[in-house]
Write a protein that holds these residues in place. Structure first.
Motif, PDB file in Angstrom:
ATOM      1  N   ASN A 198      63.348  79.021  61.287  1.00  0.00           N
ATOM      2  CA  ASN A 198      61.927  78.755  61.517  1.00  0.00           C
ATOM      3  C   ASN A 198      61.090  79.811  60.803  1.00  0.00           C
ATOM      4  O   ASN A 198      61.008  80.951  61.244  1.00  0.00           O
ATOM      5  CB  ASN A 198      61.629  78.762  63.020  1.00  0.00           C
ATOM      6  CG  ASN A 198      60.257  78.221  63.318  1.00  0.00           C
ATOM      7  OD1 ASN A 198      59.284  78.539  62.626  1.00  0.00           O
ATOM      8  ND2 ASN A 198      60.153  77.393  64.334  1.00  0.00           N
ATOM      9  N   GLU A 199      60.456  79.393  59.724  1.00  0.00           N
ATOM     10  CA  GLU A 199      59.726  80.367  58.919  1.00  0.00           C
ATOM     11  C   GLU A 199      58.522  80.946  59.658  1.00  0.00           C
ATOM     12  O   GLU A 199      58.218  82.127  59.533  1.00  0.00           O
ATOM     13  CB  GLU A 199      59.289  79.729  57.588  1.00  0.00           C
ATOM     14  CG  GLU A 199      60.466  79.442  56.686  1.00  0.00           C
ATOM     15  CD  GLU A 199      60.050  79.036  55.273  1.00  0.00           C
ATOM     16  OE1 GLU A 199      58.844  79.038  54.983  1.00  0.00           O
ATOM     17  OE2 GLU A 199      60.944  78.729  54.474  1.00  0.00           O
ATOM     18  N   ALA A 200      57.860  80.090  60.444  1.00  0.00           N
ATOM     19  CA  ALA A 200      56.678  80.582  61.158  1.00  0.00           C
ATOM     20  C   ALA A 200      57.073  81.645  62.172  1.00  0.00           C
ATOM     21  O   ALA A 200      56.416  82.692  62.283  1.00  0.00           O
ATOM     22  CB  ALA A 200      55.967  79.422  61.841  1.00  0.00           C
ATOM     23  N   ALA A 201      58.150  81.395  62.904  1.00  0.00           N
ATOM     24  CA  ALA A 201      58.593  82.363  63.896  1.00  0.00           C
ATOM     25  C   ALA A 201      59.043  83.653  63.219  1.00  0.00           C
ATOM     26  O   ALA A 201      58.754  84.756  63.672  1.00  0.00           O
ATOM     27  CB  ALA A 201      59.726  81.778  64.734  1.00  0.00           C
ATOM     28  N   ALA A 202      59.761  83.509  62.109  1.00  0.00           N
ATOM     29  CA  ALA A 202      60.211  84.695  61.379  1.00  0.00           C
ATOM     30  C   ALA A 202      59.009  85.534  60.978  1.00  0.00           C
ATOM     31  O   ALA A 202      59.001  86.764  61.152  1.00  0.00           O
ATOM     32  CB  ALA A 202      61.012  84.274  60.151  1.00  0.00           C
TER      33      ALA A 202
END
Lengths: 292, 390, 269
Positions: free
Chosen positions: B237-241
Motif C-alpha cells: 500500500n503506497e499511501a500507507a507506506a
C-alpha cells in the motif's frame, strides 16, 4: 517525399497488425485485469495451424482454421487455468500466463523443427507499384483488414450486448454482476476474441514483407512489440490500443529507414518509455488515483 | 498470496515459542552439512569438470534470482530486464579488466580483475539507478513491460558498440579473474583438496560459491531489516507506506538499483563461466535474451515471490535442470532424436518450469519456499521471524 | 506506556487548518475551512457523507494539496511538505480500510512505523552490523510496548491477514503510534467494528491521549463514539465548516441538525 509516403503506408500497415494484437491485450485486461503474457504464443498457435494445414486444405481454409485455433487456445487458457485460479491476484495471473507462454512456444518451436515458414501466400512478396510508390502488398492488405476488423470491433463494443456487458464489467464488476451480467461469459468472450485477433495478426506477421522472417521464435518476439503498443496507449483503453499500434508501426518503419534496421525495435521501446515517463498510465489510460 | 488466510478463532492461544532449541540445532546441523557438501563438491566430481560447470551455472542463477526476488517479491515491482544487466555486467568487466585486443580495436582499461568486477557491479547499479525516472514511477506490470525495453536496447547497443562488447561474431575474451597473485586459471603445480587438484574450474566454483553465499546473506539481512519493511510496505500500500515516512519513489528506484547490481554480478560470473563476452544476435535466443528474462522470473515465482531461499531453489530448478539433462545427454545418449523434433534438454526444462510456474500460481502461491516450510513444520506453522517469507 | 497523568508536553503543537479551499476541476470539495486542533485534545471531524471530511483529512496528511489556504503544525507549514515527511514531523495516521501488509506479522507491520525514526539502507541492514541489530532490538522492544497498550501483544508473530477485523484495526493504530506522533490522525477508527469493539476503541483513544498527552484528530461516523470521547467537534457540510465547538454545543446547533436531517436523517453507513 516518395520514400516518406511509402514508409508511412507500410508503417501504418504494420501498425494495423500491432493494433490487432494490442486490442487483444486490452480486451483481456479490461475483462479480467490480467496482462496476458501468453499473447505471443497464441500468435504462434494460429500461425502453426496455417502452416500445418495449408497444403492440404488450401490457404483460405487453413487461415480460417488458424484463427479459430488461436481463439480456442485463448479460450482454453481462460477456462482451464485463469478461471480456476480465482484466489490468485491479477499480478500472479499475469505470471501464470508467462508459464503458459513458455510451454506453448517451446512446443510450437519444436514442431517447426528447422522450418521458419512464411504463411502469407496470397499477398506476400508481391509489392505493388503505383504513382511512383512501392508498397508491400502484405502491409496494404493488413491495413485494410485492420481497418475493417477494428471498425467492426468498435461497433460491437459500442452496440452489441456483449460490448455493453463488457464495458459494464470493466467499470464495476460487482455492479455488473448485480445487473445480471454473467461475468464468466463476458470474460470467456474477451479471451476468445483476443485469440482470434492474434490469429488474424499472424497471417501478416510471418511474411517476407512484414519481417523478412518466417514463423518461429522471431514471430513470438514481434508479438512482444504489441506490448508497447498496448501500454503506451493505456492498458485499459481500446482507442489507446489502436493509436498505440499505429504509433509503434510508424516508429518502427521510420526508424528502420532513417536510423537503422537494428535500432527500429529499440526505438519502439524508447518511444514507449518516453510516453510512460510523461504519462505513467499511457496516452488514453485511466489515471490511477491514490485512494485511501 | 498468503498461505494463512483462515481467520483463527479469537480464543486461540497465543503462539507458543516453546520448542525452539532442538529445531534450531537440527537446522544448524543441516545447514552445516549442506555447506560441507558444497565445499566438497569438487572432490565428488573429480576431474570431470562438466558437473562443476553445471554447478557454477546454478550459482550464477542464485545470485540473479536472489536479486530479482527482492525487487519482484518484496518490492512488488516486475522486471524483465535481468538479461540486460547480465550483459552490462559482463561487458563492463571485460572493458574494465581487459586490454585492447590483438588489433587494438577494443576498449580495455586493464584494471585489476577484482577492481573490474566490483566496478562492473557498481556500473550496473548506476545504470539501474539511471532508470529511476521509470522504475520509481511505474507500478508492477507497467514496469515489467517498460523494463523489457532494456533488453531490446541492450541487444542493439551490444551489437553496435563492438569496441566494448567485441561484437556478435567473435565477442571478446574476459580477462582471467585473479585476487592479487592468485589466478583463477590452471596452474602447475596446483593446490589439492583430498587428492583433487584445484584448477581453474574448481577455483571458479569456490569463487562463485563465496559470491552466492555473500549475495544470499546480504539479501536475507536486508529483507529482515528496515529496508525490507519499506519494500513490503510499498508493495502492499503506497499511501500507507508514505504515511509511515517511506519515500515511495526512492524506495522503488532503490530496489531496482539493488536488483540491477545483483544481476550485474551474475553477469560478471556469466562472463567468467562462458570464458567469453559476446552479445546475442537476436532478442529471443541467447545468453542475454528474453528467454533468459523469463527464466529468471520463473525462478522467482517457483521459489515463492519474495523468498530468498525460494529463489535459490528456483535457480536450482531453472538453471540446473537443463544442465543436468545435457550432461545426461552426453553421458547416456538421452535426447538422441532432439534434432528430429524430439525432446531436447532445453525443451524438457522449459516444459518443467513452465508447468511449475502455472502450478505454483494456481495451487501454492508461496512456491517452493512455502512447501519447504510446511515440510519443516508439520505441526502448526510457526511464523518466521522478520516476517513475510524473508 | 503506563498511563501516566497527562502532562502538557511542549512538543505537542497546535494543528491549524487555515482557510483551506480544495477544488477538483469544477467541483469544490472544501471551501474556506478553518479550525484548530489544540494540543492534547481529542478533536472530531464529522459531517454527512460527501461533506468533505476525507478530503480535509487528505489535505492535512499531505495527499492532496489545497487550492488555497494553509495547514500548519506549530510553526511548520505542512502545506508544501511532501507527505512522506509528515511522519518525521510527528504526524501519525491510521487508515479507514486497514492498509497493513497482510502477509507480514503484526510486529513487522508496526515496526514500519519506526521508519522515520531509524536510519539505514540495504547494506547496513544486509550486513546485520552489531549496531544495526542493537538499534533494531530497541525499536522492537518499543513496538511491543505499543502493541501491549493496544492489546495486540499476544499476536505479535501472527500475519495480519489472519487477524479478525477488529484486531487488525488496532494494529493499524499501533502502527500510527509507532511513529511517536504528537498528532495522531485516525480515519474512521470505528468503521466496521461492532458495538463492543467500538466502545473499547473509544476507551483506547482516550487512554492513549491521556497517557501520551498527544493530540488526536479523528474522522468518524459513529456519533456515540464522537460525542463520548471528543473534546471538540468540527462539522463539515458541503465542504463548509458549519459548526465548531464542544460536543454539547455542536449537538444543539440548529444548522448541524438541519445538515444531518436534511441529507436523510440517520447516519449513513
Amino acid at each position: 517525399m516518395n520514400t516518406f509516403l511509402q514508409l508511412v503506408l507500410n508503417g501504418l500497415g504494420k501498425g494495423a497488425v500491432y493494433a490487432l494484437l494490442a486490442l487483444g491485450f486490452v480486451v483481456i485486461f479490461k475483462a479480467t485485469e490480467v496482462v496476458n503474457f501468453a499473447h505471443g504464443s497464441l500468435v504462434l498457435i494460429g500461425g502453426y495451424m496455417v502452416y500445418a494445414t495449408k497444403d492440404a486444405l488450401g490457404w483460405p481454409a487453413a487461415a480460417a482454421l488458424g484463427i479459430v485455433s488461436a481463439a480456442l487456445a485463448a479460450l482454453l487458457i481462460e477456462r482451464l487455468l485463469i478461471a480456476h485460479a480465482r484466489n490468485a491476484d491479477v499480478n500472479s495471473l499475469a505470471l501464470l500466463t508467462i508459464g503458459v507462454d513458455v510451454i506453448i512456444t517451446e512446443e510450437i518451436v519444436r514442431r517447426l523443427r528447422a522450418d521458419i515458414p512464411f504463411i502469407g501466400d496470397p499477398y506476400d512478396a508481391q509489392p505493388l507499384q503505383a504513382a511512383g510508390l512501392t508498397v508491400f502488398r502484405t502491409q496494404l492488405v493488413a491495413l485494410i483488414v485492420g481497418i475493417v476488423l477494428i471498425t467492426a470491433f468498435f461497433l460491437a463494443f459500442r452496440f452489441s450486448s456483449w460490448g455493453v456487458a463488457m464495458r459494464a464489467q470493466a467499470e464495476n464488476r460487482e455492479a455488473a454482476a448485480l445487473m445480471g451480467i454473467r461475468s464468466s461469459r463476458v470474460t470467456a468472450t474477451a479471451w476468445l476474441l483476443a485469440g482470434a485477433l492474434a490469429g488474424v495478426a499472424v497471417l501478416f506477421m510471418a511474411t517476407q514483407d512484414f519481417s523478412g522472417a518466417g514463423l518461429g521464435r522471431g514471430t513470438h518476439a514481434i508479438a512482444l512489440i504489441a506490448f508497447p503498443a498496448a501500454i503506451l496507449g493505456g492498458l485499459d483503453s481500446t482507442v489507446g490500443a489502436v493509436v498505440g499500434g499505429l504509433i509503434v508501426g510508424l516508429t518502427e518503419a521510420l526508424s528502420a529507414q532513417y536510423v537503422s534496421f537494428e535500432f527500429s525495435k529499440s526505438a519502439v521501446f524508447l518511444v514507449m518509455l518516453l510516453i510512460l515517463v510523461i504519462r505513467p498510465s499511457g496516452l488514453f489510460g485511466t489515471r490511477e488515483l491514490s485512494r485511501v | 498470496m498468503s498461505e494463512v488466510t483462515v481467520t483463527p478463532p479469537e480464543t486461540e492461544a497465543p503462539p507458543t515459542p516453546a520448542p525452539r532449541r532442538p529445531r534450531n540445532w537440527l537446522k544448524i546441523a543441516g545447514v552445516t552439512l549442506f555447506l560441507v557438501l558444497l565445499v566438497l563438491f569438487p572432490v565428488f566430481t573429480g576431474t570431470d569438470v562438466a558437473y562443476l560447470k553445471a554447478g557454477q551455472y546454478v550459482l550464477i542463477g542464485v545470485v540473479g534470482a536472489v536479486g530479482l526476488t527482492m525487487l519482484v517479491g518484496q518490492a512488488g515491482q516486475l522486471s524483465l530486464a535481468t538479461p540486460f544487466f547480465l550483459l552490462v555486467g559482463a561487458v563492463s568487466y571485460a572493458v574494465l579488466a581487459g586490454d585492447s585486443g590483438d588489433s587494438g580495436d577494443l576498449v580495455g582499461l586493464g584494471l585489476p580483475p577484482v577492481v573490474a568486477a566490483v566496478g562492473a557491479v557498481v556500473i550496473c547499479g548506476l545504470v539501474g539507478l539511471a532508470f529511476a525516472p521509470v522504475s520509481g514511477r511505474l507500478r508492477g506490470i507497467y514496469l515489467g513491460v517498460a523494463s523489457l525495453s532494456l533488453v531490446f536496447l541492450g541487444l542493439y547497443l551490444g551489437q553496435s558498440l563492438d569496441m566494448l562488447s567485441g561484437g556478435t561474431s567473435t565477442g571478446r575474451p574476459p580477462p582471467t579473474f585473479a585476487i592479487f597473485d592468485f589466478r583463477f586459471a590452471n596452474t602447475e603445480p596446483a593446490p589439492t583438496i583430498l587428492g583433487v587438484a584445484v584448477q581453474k574450474q574448481q577455483r571458479l566454483w569456490y569463487l562463485f560459491l563465496v559470491l552466492a553465499i555473500g549475495a544470499y546473506l546480504l539479501a536475507r539481512g536486508a529483507v529482515r531489516s528496515r529496508i525490507g519493511r519499506a519494500w513490503r510496505a510499498v508493495r502492499d500500500n503506497e499511501a500507507a507506506a508514505t504515511a509511515m515516512g517511506v519515500h515511495v519513489t526512492r524506495v522503488k528506484a532503490g530496489a531496482f538499483t539493488i536488483s540491477s547490481a545483483y544481476a550485474g554480478l551474475a553477469g560478471v560470473m556469466t562472463a567468467l563461466w562462458l570464458d567469453l563476452v559476446k552479445p546475442d544476435e537476436n532478442e529471443f535466443v541467447g545468453t542475454y535474451s528474453i528467454t533468459v528474462a523469463i527464466g529468471y522470473l520463473a525462478m522467482v515465482i517457483i521459489g515463492g515471490l519474495g523468498s530468498i531461499p525460494g529463489a535459490v531453489a528456483g535457480a536450482v530448478l531453472v538453471n540446473g535442470l537443463p544442465q543436468l539433462l545435457t550432461l545426461g545427454a552426453t553421458e547416456f545418449g538421452w535426447f538422441a532424436d532432439a534434432r528430429f523434433g524430439g525432446p531436447s534438454p532445453v525443451l524438457i526444462s522449459a516444459f518443467v518450469y513452465g508447468v511449475a510456474v502455472v502450478l505454483v500460481v494456481m495451487f501454492e502461491p508461496g512456491g517452493l519456499a512455502a512447501i519447504g516450510r510446511r515440510l519443516a513444520h508439520v505441526r502448526a506453522a510457526r511464523p518466521t521471524r522478520g516476517g513475510d517469507r524473508g | 506506556m503506563t498511563a501516566a497523568p497527562a502532562e502538557i508536553r511542549e512538543d505537542v503543537r497546535t494543528l491549524a487548518v487555515d482557510d483551506v479551499t480544495l477544488r477538483f476541476g469544477g467541483i469544490t470539495a472544501l471551501s474556506e475551512v478553518s479550525f484548530a486542533v489544540r494540543p492534547g485534545t481529542v478533536h472530531a471531524l464529522i459531517g454527512p457523507n460527501g461533506a468533505g471530511k476525507s478530503s480535509c483529512f487528505n489535505v492535512i496528511s499531505g495527499l492532496y494539496r489545497p487550492t488555497s489556504g494553509r495547514v500548519r503544525l506549530g510553526d511548520t507549514d505542512l502545506t508544501g511538505t511532501s507527505p512522506h515527511r509528515l511522519a518525521a514531523l510527528g504526524v501519525g495516521r491510521s487508515f479507514q480500510n486497514i492498509a497493513l501488509s497482510p502477509h507480514s506479522t503484526v510486529r513487522d507491520n508496526v515496526l514500519l512505523g519506526r521508519h522515520a525514526l531509524t536510519r539505514g539502507g540495504f547494506f547496513s541492514g544486509g550486513l546485520r552490523l552489531p549496531r544495526t541489530v542493537r538499534t533494531e532490538r530497541r525499536h522492537v522492544a518499543r513496538v511491543e510496548e505499543i502493541c501491549a497498550f493496544l492489546g495486540v501483544d499476544d499476536r505479535l508473530d501472527v500475519p495480519v491477514g489472519a487477524l479478525p477485523y477488529g484486531v487488525a484495526k488496532r494494529v493499524d493504530i499501533a502502527r500510527a503510534l509507532a511513529v511517536e506522533p504528537t498528532l495522531l490522525l485516525l480515519d474512521e477508527p470505528a468503521a466496521g467494528l461492532n458495538a463492543t469493539e467500538t466502545a473499547e476503541m473509544g476507551v483506547t483513544i482516550r487512554d492513549l491521549r491521556d497517557a501520551l498527552g498527544i493530540s488526536v484528530l479523528l474522522v468518524e461516523h459513529d456519533m456515540g463514539l464522537v460525542m463520548g470521547i471528543a473534546d471538540r467537534v468540527s462539522v463539515l457540510d458541503f465542504g463548509r465548516l458549519i459548526a465548531d465547538g464542544s460536543p454539547a454545543e455542536v449537538q444543539a446547533d440548529p444548522e448541524v441538525i438541519r445538515a444531518y436531517l436534511g441529507t436523510g436523517g440517520e447516519e449513513p453507513e
